[in-house]
Design a protein around this motif. Structure first.
Motif, mmCIF file in Angstrom:
data_model
loop_
_atom_site.group_PDB
_atom_site.id
_atom_site.type_symbol
_atom_site.label_atom_id
_atom_site.label_comp_id
_atom_site.label_asym_id
_atom_site.label_seq_id
_atom_site.Cartn_x
_atom_site.Cartn_y
_atom_site.Cartn_z
ATOM 1 N N ASN A 287 0.829 -1.214 0.000
ATOM 2 C CA ASN A 287 0.000 0.000 0.000
ATOM 3 C C ASN A 287 0.861 1.261 0.000
ATOM 4 O OD1 ASN A 287 -2.401 -1.521 0.069
ATOM 5 N ND2 ASN A 287 -2.303 -1.679 2.306
ATOM 6 N N GLN A 288 1.884 1.243 -0.871
ATOM 7 C CA GLN A 288 2.828 2.345 -1.047
ATOM 8 C C GLN A 288 3.731 2.578 0.171
ATOM 9 O OE1 GLN A 288 3.235 3.785 -4.061
ATOM 10 N NE2 GLN A 288 1.692 2.264 -4.663
ATOM 11 N N ILE A 289 3.664 1.698 1.148
ATOM 12 C CA ILE A 289 4.533 1.808 2.325
ATOM 13 C C ILE A 289 5.734 0.889 2.135
ATOM 14 C CG2 ILE A 289 4.705 1.442 4.817
ATOM 15 C CD1 ILE A 289 1.734 2.013 5.016
ATOM 16 N N ILE A 290 6.923 1.409 2.422
ATOM 17 C CA ILE A 290 8.143 0.613 2.347
ATOM 18 C C ILE A 290 8.546 0.225 3.770
ATOM 19 C CG2 ILE A 290 10.536 0.533 1.550
ATOM 20 C CD1 ILE A 290 9.824 2.883 -0.321
ATOM 21 N N PRO A 348 20.899 -4.509 2.642
ATOM 22 C CA PRO A 348 20.129 -5.691 3.056
ATOM 23 C C PRO A 348 18.884 -5.340 3.857
ATOM 24 C CG PRO A 348 22.471 -5.939 3.539
ATOM 25 C CD PRO A 348 22.260 -4.513 3.167
ATOM 26 N N SER A 349 17.938 -6.245 3.860
ATOM 27 C CA SER A 349 16.716 -6.051 4.645
ATOM 28 C C SER A 349 17.056 -5.951 6.126
ATOM 29 C CB SER A 349 15.748 -7.206 4.403
ATOM 30 O OG SER A 349 16.308 -8.423 4.853
ATOM 31 N N ASN A 350 16.296 -5.119 6.826
ATOM 32 C CA ASN A 350 16.423 -4.935 8.272
ATOM 33 C C ASN A 350 17.752 -4.315 8.699
ATOM 34 O OD1 ASN A 350 13.854 -6.070 8.912
ATOM 35 N ND2 ASN A 350 14.735 -8.114 8.616
ATOM 36 N N TYR A 351 18.537 -3.842 7.728
ATOM 37 C CA TYR A 351 19.798 -3.211 8.117
ATOM 38 C C TYR A 351 19.548 -1.818 8.699
ATOM 39 C CZ TYR A 351 24.387 -1.176 8.029
ATOM 40 O OH TYR A 351 25.544 -0.538 8.396
ATOM 41 N N LEU A 352 18.638 -1.066 8.079
ATOM 42 C CA LEU A 352 18.269 0.263 8.571
ATOM 43 C C LEU A 352 17.012 0.158 9.407
ATOM 44 C CD1 LEU A 352 18.829 2.355 5.309
ATOM 45 C CD2 LEU A 352 20.340 2.255 7.303
ATOM 46 N N GLY A 353 16.962 0.923 10.485
ATOM 47 C CA GLY A 353 15.771 0.948 11.316
ATOM 48 C C GLY A 353 14.671 1.777 10.689
ATOM 49 N N ALA A 354 13.508 1.758 11.300
ATOM 50 C CA ALA A 354 12.397 2.570 10.804
ATOM 51 C C ALA A 354 12.767 4.050 10.913
ATOM 52 C CB ALA A 354 11.135 2.272 11.601
ATOM 53 N N ILE A 380 14.230 8.320 1.392
ATOM 54 C CA ILE A 380 13.317 7.199 1.539
ATOM 55 C C ILE A 380 12.813 7.141 2.978
ATOM 56 C CG2 ILE A 380 15.046 5.460 2.184
ATOM 57 C CD1 ILE A 380 13.558 3.540 0.238
ATOM 58 N N ASP A 381 11.582 6.707 3.152
ATOM 59 C CA ASP A 381 10.987 6.517 4.476
ATOM 60 C C ASP A 381 10.717 5.034 4.676
ATOM 61 O OD1 ASP A 381 10.728 9.341 5.107
ATOM 62 O OD2 ASP A 381 9.157 9.386 3.593
ATOM 63 N N LEU A 382 11.211 4.494 5.779
ATOM 64 C CA LEU A 382 11.025 3.078 6.096
ATOM 65 C C LEU A 382 10.121 2.930 7.307
ATOM 66 C CD1 LEU A 382 14.676 1.710 5.689
ATOM 67 C CD2 LEU A 382 12.843 1.765 3.988
ATOM 68 N N ALA A 383 9.124 2.072 7.184
ATOM 69 C CA ALA A 383 8.212 1.802 8.298
ATOM 70 C C ALA A 383 8.687 0.572 9.068
ATOM 71 C CB ALA A 383 6.795 1.580 7.771
ATOM 72 N N SER A 384 8.338 0.513 10.341
ATOM 73 C CA SER A 384 8.762 -0.596 11.186
ATOM 74 C C SER A 384 7.823 -1.783 11.018
ATOM 75 C CB SER A 384 8.785 -0.161 12.648
ATOM 76 O OG SER A 384 9.147 -1.235 13.483
ATOM 77 N N ASP A 385 8.436 -2.974 10.921
ATOM 78 C CA ASP A 385 7.625 -4.181 10.876
ATOM 79 C C ASP A 385 8.042 -5.170 11.959
ATOM 80 O OD1 ASP A 385 10.100 -4.648 9.557
ATOM 81 O OD2 ASP A 385 9.288 -6.541 8.834
ATOM 82 N N LEU A 386 9.139 -4.865 12.640
ATOM 83 C CA LEU A 386 9.661 -5.743 13.676
ATOM 84 C C LEU A 386 9.905 -4.954 14.944
ATOM 85 C CD1 LEU A 386 12.328 -7.663 11.560
ATOM 86 C CD2 LEU A 386 10.089 -8.527 12.257
#
Length: 407
Positions: A287-290, A348-354, A380-386
């Motif tokens: 939904n357009q969220i990274i 890599p995935s999860n390398y940068l925090g939200a 870029i804006d990263l959302a938290s999933d963990l």
């Protein structure tokens, strides 16, 4: 309590587009009389450009003030008014003390005079006596690092040599206020570090007030007490470095990540290199969220306009507070004949925090001198999933997992 050494009171500056002056002395006198008897309107007419509008703030003694904003926001115009190169259309500046300024490469130097002669010339402009300069002469020359060329006319200096000497003169002579316009953009990394250390010393131990224009957000965040953020000639923000720089970076994101230039004739760059495109592509969006578990694919394409030049590409990743999180280089590559080149890599995935991040790209030569650079060219804006966030990792580990390929 520190005393204000400079006060900007509703400073405005206008320029008439396409005009060098009035056609007659009578028109000049009429215009001058209107300026004295009427309060000019700040509404822009068809032939009037307002470079600055109602700028008001004060600077305390011993403070280091950073001036930020996009190109054309009025930064240099404001400093030229303070240096008395320009007069304001409206408003007043109240200040005290001697001013030493480096507004651009070559300002204040006479090209036919040697570096040594220009040191004495600048000192005389500041009202210093010859014996006062003699006491600091060795220190000035040593700091500049151009001892072998000090008796050479400065018209033969490179831009880096020019700024080295200009900064050394300005920093060591007896001035109360130091004005620097993009000094940190010229010169190698070692000299830039010397400049930062010297400016800290001037502010802390000698109480000199410094105003500096720069696009180096990391340096400004570490060095400055306050930040002036200009937008379209107006004062957008005046405050502490970290939140003011964060607001600037968030609102002034460069949108060239969405452009793919078809030809080097229209692409951004200089006489050496032109950038076709630069992008950060996440492995997935919801939904357009990274989310931070996405792999971030970095790609850069550029043309070299000069054959047989060695180039190393350096990628920076910054937090929006200005902290450098990643610095990674490609191997040095000889570009050969004129061609289109590609640099790619992955975070890599999860390398940068939200959170929000911005990317800068520099092109360096074999001596690591900047050939071309783009600050905040991507964001870029990263959302938290963990719930678990990775802590800081050492640079050696960063280099082992992040690789840039230079094809």
């Amino acid at each position: 309590m520190a005393k204000p050494v400079i006060e900007f009171d509703q400073i405005s500056k206008s320029f008439e587009i396409g005009k060098l002056g009035s056609e007659t002395l009578r028109q000049d006198l009429i215009k001058y009389w209107k300026k004295l008897t009427q309060k000019a309107s700040l509404d822009s007419s068809n032939n009037t450009f307002w470079a600055l509008q109602d700028i008001s703030f004060s600077v305390n003694e011993g403070e280091v003030i950073g001036i930020i904003g996009r190109n054309g926001s009025g930064k240099s115009t404001l400093m030229k008014i303070l240096s008395r190169v320009l007069l304001p259309t409206q408003g007043h500046i109240r200040g005290r003390g001697k001013i030493s300024s480096i507004l651009e490469v070559g300002t204040g130097f006479h090209g036919e005079l040697t570096g040594l002669e220009n040191i004495y010339l600048n000192a005389q402009i500041l009202g210093m006596k010859k014996h006062e300069v003699n006491q600091k002469l060795d220190e000035i020359i040593s700091f500049s690092g151009i001892e072998d060329f000090i008796n050479t006319p400065v018209k033969r200096y490179s831009s880096g040599m020019y700024v080295r000497l200009a900064f050394s003169v300005a920093a060591h002579l007896d001035a109360d206020i130091l004005i620097l316009d993009e000094v940190l953009a010229v010169g190698d990394a070692d000299f830039q570090k010397k400049c930062l250390i010297k400016m800290r010393e001037l502010a802390s131990s000698q109480g000199k007030t410094t105003l500096i224009i720069s696009h180096d957000m990391q340096a400004l965040r570490q060095l400055c007490n306050q930040i002036v953020y200009l937008e379209n000639g107006k004062l957008k923000e005046f405050g502490a470095p970290t939140p003011t720089i964060a607001k600037y970076l968030y609102q002034e994101k460069i949108e060239f990540l969405d452009q793919d230039y078809a030809s080097p004739d229209t692409a951004p760059g200089n006489q050496y290199l032109r950038v076709k495109r630069v992008s950060i592509t996440p492995s997935e969006r919801v939904n357009q969220i990274i989310y931070r578990n996405s792999v971030l694919r970095f790609e850069l394409e550029y043309w070299n306009l000069v054959p047989e030049i060695p180039i190393m590409v350096r990628l920076f990743v910054f937090s929006f507070s200005g902290e450098c999180l990643i610095q990674i280089d490609t191997p040095l590559k000889n570009l050969g004949h004129l061609n289109l080149h590609k640099v790619s890599g992955e975070v890599p995935s999860n390398y940068l925090g939200a959170g929000s991040y911005y990317f800068s790209v520099y092109f360096l030569d074999a001596t690591e001198k900047k050939v071309l650079g783009f600050d905040t060219c991507l964001s870029i804006d990263l959302a938290s999933d963990l719930s678990n966030i990775l802590g800081d990792l050492p640079q050696a580990y960063v280099s082992s997992i992040l690789k840039l390929q230079h094809n």
